[in-house]
Scaffold this motif. Structure first.
Motif, PDB file in Angstrom:
ATOM      1  N   ARG A 145      12.064  -7.986  49.053  1.00 42.51           N
ATOM      2  CA  ARG A 145      13.013  -7.291  49.927  1.00 42.51           C
ATOM      3  C   ARG A 145      14.433  -7.772  49.652  1.00 42.51           C
ATOM      4  NH1 ARG A 145      12.421  -4.578  55.507  1.00 42.51           N
ATOM      5  NH2 ARG A 145      14.590  -4.404  56.079  1.00 42.51           N
ATOM      6  N   HIS A 146      14.591  -9.081  49.525  1.00 47.84           N
ATOM      7  CA  HIS A 146      15.898  -9.649  49.184  1.00 47.84           C
ATOM      8  C   HIS A 146      16.407  -9.077  47.861  1.00 47.84           C
ATOM      9  CE1 HIS A 146      18.939 -12.700  48.202  1.00 47.84           C
ATOM     10  NE2 HIS A 146      18.332 -12.823  47.054  1.00 47.84           N
ATOM     11  N   GLN A 147      15.539  -9.087  46.849  1.00 48.64           N
ATOM     12  CA  GLN A 147      15.963  -8.617  45.526  1.00 48.64           C
ATOM     13  C   GLN A 147      16.322  -7.135  45.544  1.00 48.64           C
ATOM     14  OE1 GLN A 147      12.414  -9.914  43.685  1.00 48.64           O
ATOM     15  NE2 GLN A 147      13.174 -11.977  43.224  1.00 48.64           N
ATOM     16  N   THR A 148      15.548  -6.359  46.286  1.00 47.59           N
ATOM     17  CA  THR A 148      15.814  -4.922  46.354  1.00 47.59           C
ATOM     18  C   THR A 148      17.179  -4.675  46.998  1.00 47.59           C
ATOM     19  OG1 THR A 148      13.442  -4.541  46.597  1.00 47.59           O
ATOM     20  CG2 THR A 148      14.903  -2.715  47.141  1.00 47.59           C
ATOM     21  N   THR A 149      17.426  -5.386  48.087  1.00 45.56           N
ATOM     22  CA  THR A 149      18.700  -5.220  48.782  1.00 45.56           C
ATOM     23  C   THR A 149      19.860  -5.557  47.848  1.00 45.56           C
ATOM     24  OG1 THR A 149      17.522  -5.954  50.759  1.00 45.56           O
ATOM     25  CG2 THR A 149      19.885  -5.795  50.915  1.00 45.56           C
ATOM     26  N   GLN A 150      19.723  -6.634  47.080  1.00 46.85           N
ATOM     27  CA  GLN A 150      20.813  -7.016  46.179  1.00 46.85           C
ATOM     28  C   GLN A 150      20.951  -5.997  45.051  1.00 46.85           C
ATOM     29  OE1 GLN A 150      22.447  -9.195  47.721  1.00 46.85           O
ATOM     30  NE2 GLN A 150      20.728  -9.782  49.012  1.00 46.85           N
ATOM     31  N   SER A 151      19.839  -5.454  44.597  1.00 43.40           N
ATOM     32  CA  SER A 151      19.891  -4.448  43.540  1.00 43.40           C
ATOM     33  C   SER A 151      20.661  -3.214  44.015  1.00 43.40           C
ATOM     34  CB  SER A 151      18.451  -4.082  43.144  1.00 43.40           C
ATOM     35  OG  SER A 151      18.421  -3.036  42.221  1.00 43.40           O
ATOM     36  N   PHE A 155      24.357  -1.978  42.541  1.00 38.89           N
ATOM     37  CA  PHE A 155      24.592  -0.622  42.067  1.00 38.89           C
ATOM     38  C   PHE A 155      25.784   0.010  42.774  1.00 38.89           C
ATOM     39  CE2 PHE A 155      24.197   3.937  42.524  1.00 38.89           C
ATOM     40  CZ  PHE A 155      24.100   4.339  41.201  1.00 38.89           C
ATOM     41  N   LEU A 156      25.794  -0.086  44.099  1.00 40.33           N
ATOM     42  CA  LEU A 156      26.836   0.596  44.865  1.00 40.33           C
ATOM     43  C   LEU A 156      28.197  -0.080  44.672  1.00 40.33           C
ATOM     44  CD1 LEU A 156      24.665   1.368  47.998  1.00 40.33           C
ATOM     45  CD2 LEU A 156      25.596   3.053  46.392  1.00 40.33           C
ATOM     46  N   ASN A 157      28.204  -1.417  44.604  1.00 43.74           N
ATOM     47  CA  ASN A 157      29.466  -2.116  44.327  1.00 43.74           C
ATOM     48  C   ASN A 157      30.028  -1.678  42.973  1.00 43.74           C
ATOM     49  OD1 ASN A 157      29.038  -3.507  46.708  1.00 43.74           O
ATOM     50  ND2 ASN A 157      28.404  -5.410  45.728  1.00 43.74           N
ATOM     51  N   ASP A 158      29.157  -1.603  41.979  1.00 45.78           N
ATOM     52  CA  ASP A 158      29.608  -1.230  40.643  1.00 45.78           C
ATOM     53  C   ASP A 158      30.122   0.203  40.594  1.00 45.78           C
ATOM     54  OD1 ASP A 158      28.949  -3.706  39.761  1.00 45.78           O
ATOM     55  OD2 ASP A 158      27.083  -3.121  38.773  1.00 45.78           O
ATOM     56  N   ASN A 159      29.699   1.014  41.563  1.00 46.24           N
ATOM     57  CA  ASN A 159      30.138   2.406  41.587  1.00 46.24           C
ATOM     58  C   ASN A 159      31.260   2.655  42.596  1.00 46.24           C
ATOM     59  OD1 ASN A 159      28.400   4.361  39.760  1.00 46.24           O
ATOM     60  ND2 ASN A 159      27.102   2.661  40.404  1.00 46.24           N
ATOM     61  N   GLY A 160      31.922   1.586  42.978  1.00 50.81           N
ATOM     62  CA  GLY A 160      33.134   1.744  43.777  1.00 50.81           C
ATOM     63  C   GLY A 160      32.910   1.961  45.264  1.00 50.81           C
ATOM     64  N   PHE A 161      31.685   1.727  45.738  1.00 50.65           N
ATOM     65  CA  PHE A 161      31.442   1.873  47.170  1.00 50.65           C
ATOM     66  C   PHE A 161      31.876   0.618  47.919  1.00 50.65           C
ATOM     67  CE2 PHE A 161      28.841   5.154  45.433  1.00 50.65           C
ATOM     68  CZ  PHE A 161      28.767   6.124  46.416  1.00 50.65           C
ATOM     69  N   MET A 255      20.586   5.125  41.442  1.00 48.31           N
ATOM     70  CA  MET A 255      20.306   3.934  42.258  1.00 48.31           C
ATOM     71  C   MET A 255      18.811   3.624  42.267  1.00 48.31           C
ATOM     72  SD  MET A 255      21.403   3.172  46.197  1.00 48.31           S
ATOM     73  CE  MET A 255      20.224   4.250  46.975  1.00 48.31           C
ATOM     74  N   MET A 256      17.992   4.660  42.459  1.00 46.50           N
ATOM     75  CA  MET A 256      16.544   4.439  42.477  1.00 46.50           C
ATOM     76  C   MET A 256      16.057   3.967  41.108  1.00 46.50           C
ATOM     77  SD  MET A 256      15.783   4.859  45.603  1.00 46.50           S
ATOM     78  CE  MET A 256      14.127   4.283  45.237  1.00 46.50           C
ATOM     79  N   LYS A 257      16.667   4.508  40.070  1.00 46.53           N
ATOM     80  CA  LYS A 257      16.287   4.084  38.707  1.00 46.53           C
ATOM     81  C   LYS A 257      16.549   2.587  38.530  1.00 46.53           C
ATOM     82  CE  LYS A 257      17.224   5.140  33.829  1.00 46.53           C
ATOM     83  NZ  LYS A 257      15.902   5.637  33.374  1.00 46.53           N
ATOM     84  N   LYS A 258      17.719   2.158  39.027  1.00 43.72           N
ATOM     85  CA  LYS A 258      18.047   0.733  38.896  1.00 43.72           C
ATOM     86  C   LYS A 258      17.084  -0.134  39.711  1.00 43.72           C
ATOM     87  CE  LYS A 258      21.677  -2.653  39.877  1.00 43.72           C
ATOM     88  NZ  LYS A 258      21.277  -3.618  38.853  1.00 43.72           N
ATOM     89  N   ILE A 259      16.776   0.293  40.924  1.00 42.40           N
ATOM     90  CA  ILE A 259      15.830  -0.475  41.750  1.00 42.40           C
ATOM     91  C   ILE A 259      14.490  -0.594  41.028  1.00 42.40           C
ATOM     92  CG2 ILE A 259      14.483  -0.476  43.893  1.00 42.40           C
ATOM     93  CD1 ILE A 259      16.799   0.923  45.269  1.00 42.40           C
ATOM     94  N   ASP A 267      10.793   2.031  33.891  1.00 40.96           N
ATOM     95  CA  ASP A 267      11.840   3.007  33.583  1.00 40.96           C
ATOM     96  C   ASP A 267      11.426   4.355  34.114  1.00 40.96           C
ATOM     97  OD1 ASP A 267      14.060   1.894  32.066  1.00 40.96           O
ATOM     98  OD2 ASP A 267      12.499   1.258  30.653  1.00 40.96           O
ATOM     99  N   ILE A 268      12.136   4.903  35.084  1.00 40.18           N
ATOM    100  CA  ILE A 268      11.806   6.258  35.498  1.00 40.18           C
ATOM    101  C   ILE A 268      12.775   7.199  34.801  1.00 40.18           C
ATOM    102  CG2 ILE A 268      10.787   5.571  37.703  1.00 40.18           C
ATOM    103  CD1 ILE A 268      13.349   6.475  39.082  1.00 40.18           C
ATOM    104  N   SER A 269      12.280   8.394  34.473  1.00 38.24           N
ATOM    105  CA  SER A 269      13.168   9.296  33.735  1.00 38.24           C
ATOM    106  C   SER A 269      13.855  10.251  34.694  1.00 38.24           C
ATOM    107  CB  SER A 269      12.386  10.049  32.656  1.00 38.24           C
ATOM    108  OG  SER A 269      11.315  10.744  33.237  1.00 38.24           O
ATOM    109  N   LEU A 270      15.104  10.477  34.397  1.00 36.12           N
ATOM    110  CA  LEU A 270      15.951  11.328  35.228  1.00 36.12           C
ATOM    111  C   LEU A 270      16.263  12.601  34.451  1.00 36.12           C
ATOM    112  CD1 LEU A 270      18.409   8.720  36.765  1.00 36.12           C
ATOM    113  CD2 LEU A 270      16.146   9.425  37.551  1.00 36.12           C
ATOM    114  N   PRO A 271      16.620  13.694  35.092  1.00 36.12           N
ATOM    115  CA  PRO A 271      16.691  13.858  36.539  1.00 36.12           C
ATOM    116  C   PRO A 271      15.306  13.897  37.184  1.00 36.12           C
ATOM    117  CG  PRO A 271      17.061  15.968  35.466  1.00 36.12           C
ATOM    118  CD  PRO A 271      16.988  14.935  34.381  1.00 36.12           C
ATOM    119  N   LEU A 272      15.244  13.501  38.452  1.00 36.70           N
ATOM    120  CA  LEU A 272      13.986  13.589  39.182  1.00 36.70           C
ATOM    121  C   LEU A 272      13.652  15.060  39.424  1.00 36.70           C
ATOM    122  CD1 LEU A 272      14.578  10.800  41.856  1.00 36.70           C
ATOM    123  CD2 LEU A 272      13.369  10.613  39.665  1.00 36.70           C
ATOM    124  N   MET A 273      12.358  15.322  39.584  1.00 41.00           N
ATOM    125  CA  MET A 273      11.903  16.685  39.861  1.00 41.00           C
ATOM    126  C   MET A 273      12.505  17.173  41.179  1.00 41.00           C
ATOM    127  SD  MET A 273       7.926  17.743  39.645  1.00 41.00           S
ATOM    128  CE  MET A 273       7.260  18.406  41.157  1.00 41.00           C
TER     129      MET A 273
END
Lengths: 589, 589
Positions: A145-151, A155-161, A255-259, A267-273
């Motif tokens: 849970r800790h790792q997921t939250t940081q992930s 992601f969001l910090n790196d994207n300017g959020f 974001m989900m891909k990174k998590i 590795d999940i492939s994008l775009p999602l269905m």
């Protein structure tokens, strides 16, 4: 030797080093004049040996030690004898010969053992949560849970959020679920409400010009609890300005891909269905379909519309439909009794019954076969692609009941028959949601998501004349049959928000009383905006392979919203109530 | 040109590029048939030029545009004429020639202008918070808050801490400040409480074996508000197992060092200064001294113990003391009237008066000089290191009043006389706190920090016979005269916690009713543990150079705990109260 070493990290490279260990007694064994203690700390377990040749004092103290005592050990790391190497332990090549032992704290015998699998009641685990949490699977869940939250944050910090905090003591706006209320002492007779989500505040943040907001936000709903609901829960809450729904979905996918990469190494492939809501209902009988297996709903109303079987014909002629599931090759495995049980199962979803037929050669056999013509049988075999040994299960009813019951039956059979590949992570967007839902009992429309969701532009003119068919600019993210969350573009024009409240049956006065601050804010340069909110607890549940949401929350509440550990809620003193200028109703005194 | 470009990031390198901009109209000027719009987004401002030669359509739309309209602009980046370059703007070398303009949303005239300095009332700013937050200093504050939070997390993540969430709906334990209560619908007549801090949960996390926990935690106190208090506030909450108080302080220092480096670019040198509580009180009259300037309290009781001046002598003989501040070189600048005002000031702190003397050559002049002997005068001059032109200000009273009043006076004079170097960040640990405080009105001891703070080992035997002189294993971190927070080692042995509750006047039954879960947990292998909690809002206030805590909270409440934006708290419906089985007291109906 003043620096403490973590037990689970000692390896062969540490042989001959002196170490200081602190932790819990996982297990003590006495063997041939020696004492062996498995010492556990947050990192894992190491075996400590007490030998009279090494230290008589330490051995004597070790005799006093019991499970879950907290101890401090000094000793030397040594290689284990070939015969005692334990390949199941990460530290199994070595052991620690103790020179000193100190008991830091004692423990009574714990109410249950600290081991990976436990069969004690959940109530006992919750009452002694601090013991349950010492078990390795629980430790791992909260590290994940800790790792997921940081992930997520990375992601969001790196994207300017910007991570921003919205209030917990807010205004009660009784649309949607029930609010938890907090009486105000200063303003007696008035109440704060705990937020069901930061929805309005995150929209106000967009109107404040921040453009990209997120928060790992605590939310509160005073609902009757189900297995997968908690009175307080956590969501990954995101809002952006000037982005299209496609852009928001793409960002969420990244974001989900990174998590998935960070936490599961997948590795999940994008775009999602993506699948429109109507299609999901028609194919899977669910707005959150589990696409890890097939067995889709087969629509046979056209085949059966003139059927002599009254149940089918009646459902169709009164506007409903007939659908079936083809349970491939299972005809022989379902007895009458089993089928009666499935019938009871669909009745929970208000289905009146479950008809069935079994394929034998080119024929369909079963109690209702006699009502069907040759042509209808052929039509069903063809449509269902039925072959020898298949079991066909029919529900005929109002469309919503057909979907709900067969959708649930599909999931149940998928699990029972092991049709689901548990290693898969099937993500799916559900799009083109209806904006409104009509409540027949109350005779009015409700917002399918919430009243701030934007209709799609091309349906705008239907809003007053045909509200039921207005689609929302909304999207839900589904993983393995669970709704992870969803989002939408929001209404950002005052006139449209006014109109929306009107459709929902608000008088102008009511709209202003509850949401006046939002309506006013829309008049001062509100940007186009939208966002998404994903349930963190549920994400953790799926990533950790658990099935109980309570195992993902550190100190959860029971189905009756109690904390069995601290015994909350509890009675409070008369003095506290007097200060708040409230009293309990008679029956409580 | 589909990718939006941020206005504030356009530079000379972008000249000749086509750009798509979205944002707010900061300012519109019409000049010689052209229209100039300053377009603002989260990144800054750029000048957009509408010229009939470039696009007549865009120019015509630009005529409709007002301040705070939300617009979308397409255009080309061009170099400004030498004469129109604006060196005060980061984008002042360029401007954007608009080819297209779209109005995304309109705005009424805002209630106040979006500019860096504003002189409108705070109430108006809070009501239109979403407009106030568009101002650049507010945007910067919340970016700084975001960065600070991430800096803290990065430090703690790198040091093996797990971020964990504790409940918001918890048990009411009415020791300390007043709880906010939440009536339970399911368990009618019972209440949850919002946590004043996650104190007990973080201790339970240690008993759960996690060893290193942190949380950016929301906390709630229903107290009468002061300028620097909010009903909900945020703290950096940390707890560890097996660490000494020195280790916890060192870890905290490293974290503050990283924050100062990341956010302010300042290297602070470690270890931070430490000062025992008693010394801080004696030298600065404060447990959170501002050490950016001197003017310490000068103790002169021994000089004056036989004084003929009754006020001094009376204070000393009844167990109090006399202290003075030497306000260097300010004798001539303080008139009788000024000194009367200072007297009124110290009276707020219960001082009966403020005596004064002015140094002229080697003499001390003033109304009380006549009561002093030559020897006493010489003693004072010597002790105070008084030289010509100095002003000496005396308070004689109970020790606590002398400290409180002179401590406050010292701060006031420090600010008035510009003795404080505002660029300094002076960190300081206050250590060796008393464990208990005696409340004379209630005739019992209270925990100076909280009832779970561990006494220092060598004072343990005093706990029952001399509780007033037991020191706590506690430490507070002070920055520039503000308490950032503090921490302690906690009691981890059941017997000691029992004893502590006894000293605090709890019966065994009361202790079990309120804290039974903790007492029980202490019996199952509780590790030695301790931690620290720092106020995030206050850290942000000091880092951003602000003086009002409300400017650091996105949606703050007023001094009467109201949210002026949403109008919370508010009245709720009778139906909501009936569900909760509570009613309002008569006077509210």
């Amino acid at each position: 030797m003043n620096e403490r070493v973590l037990a689970g990290e000692i390896r062969e490279k540490n042989i001959d080093q002196k170490v200081l260990l602190k932790g819990w007694v996982q297990k003590r064994r006495d063997l041939g004049g020696l004492i062996f203690i498995d010492l556990r700390d947050r990192s894992g377990v190491v075996q400590v040996v007490f030998n009279p040749d090494y230290s008589q004092d330490a051995l004597e103290i070790a005799e006093l030690v019991r499970s879950e005592y907290v101890i401090e050990v000094k000793g030397a790391v040594v290689r284990r004898d070939e015969s005692t190497v334990n390949h199941l332990m990460e530290t199994g090549m070595i052991e620690v010969f103790a020179s000193d032992l100190k008991i830091l704290n004692k423990s009574k015998t714990p109410p249950f053992a600290i081991k990976d699998k436990t069969d004690v009641s959940e109530d006992l685990r919750l009452k002694y949560r601090y013991i349950d949490l010492r078990r390795s699977p629980m430790q791992e869940t909260f590290k994940l849970r800790h790792q997921t939250t940081q992930s997520v944050r990375n992601f969001l910090n790196d994207n300017g959020f910007l991570e921003m905090e919205t209030p917990i003591l807010t205004k009660s706006t009784p649309e949607g679920a029930r609010d938890y209320l907090v009486p105000s002492r200063v303003h007696s007779g008035e109440f704060y409400a705990l937020p069901q989500s930061p929805q309005l505040f995150k929209q106000l943040i967009m109107m404040s010009g921040f453009e990209k907001y997120y928060q790992i936000a605590r939310c509160f709903r005073d609902e009757d609890l189900r297995a997968d609901r908690q009175p307080e829960f956590t969501q990954i809450d995101i809002e952006t300005s000037f982005m299209s729904s496609d852009e928001i979905m793409e960002m969420t996918e990244q974001m989900m891909k990174k998590i998935m990469k960070d936490i599961k190494g997948i590795d999940i492939s994008l775009p999602l269905m993506r699948m429109p809501y109507d299609e999901a209902m028609q194919r899977f009988g669910s707005d959150k379909p589990d696409t890890r297996f097939d067995m889709e709903l087969i629509h046979v109303s056209d085949v059966l519309e003139n059927s002599a079987f009254k149940v089918f014909q009646g459902a169709i002629s009164s506007g409903g439909k007939v659908c079936l599931l083809n349970v491939k090759g299972q005809a022989a495995n379902y007895s009458r009794k089993d089928l009666d049980k499935l019938t009871d199962f669909v009745k929970v979803y208000d289905a009146k019954g479950l008809a069935w037929l079994k394929a034998e050669g080119n024929e369909l056999k079963g109690p209702i076969a006699k009502f069907l013509t040759e042509e209808e049988i052929m039509g069903l075999v063809d449509r269902a692609d039925a072959s020898d040994g298949d079991l066909l299960l029919f529900v005929s009813d109002k469309t919503s009941i057909v979907y709900d019951s067969l959708g649930a039956l599909r999931l149940k059979l998928g699990k029972e028959l092991n049709l689901i590949d548990e290693s898969k992570f099937n993500f799916l967007w559900i799009t083109d949601w209806p904006l409104l839902e009509y409540d027949e009992d109350l005779g009015r429309y409700f917002a399918a998501h919430h009243p701030f969701t934007s209709p799609v532009e091309e349906d705008l003119d239907k809003l007053t004349i045909d509200p039921a068919n207005v689609r929302a600019n909304a999207y839900d993210l589904v993983l393995n049959g669970y709704e992870l969350g969803g989002g939408s573009l929001r209404i950002y024009k005052k006139e449209l928000q006014d109109q929306m409240f009107k459709v929902l049956g608000f008088s102008e006065e009511e709209a202003n009383e509850q949401f006046g601050f939002l309506l006013e804010a829309l008049e001062y340069g509100a940007p186009p905006h939208g966002g998404v909110a994903l349930g963190l607890d549920r994400i953790i549940m799926l990533l950790s392979g658990r099935t109980n949401l309570r195992d993902t929350i550190l100190f959860p509440k029971t189905a009756s919203a109690s904390d069995l550990l601290t015994d909350a809620p509890n009675e409070v003193s008369e003095a506290q109530l007097i200060e708040l200028a409230i009293q309990l109703n008679e029956k409580n005194n």
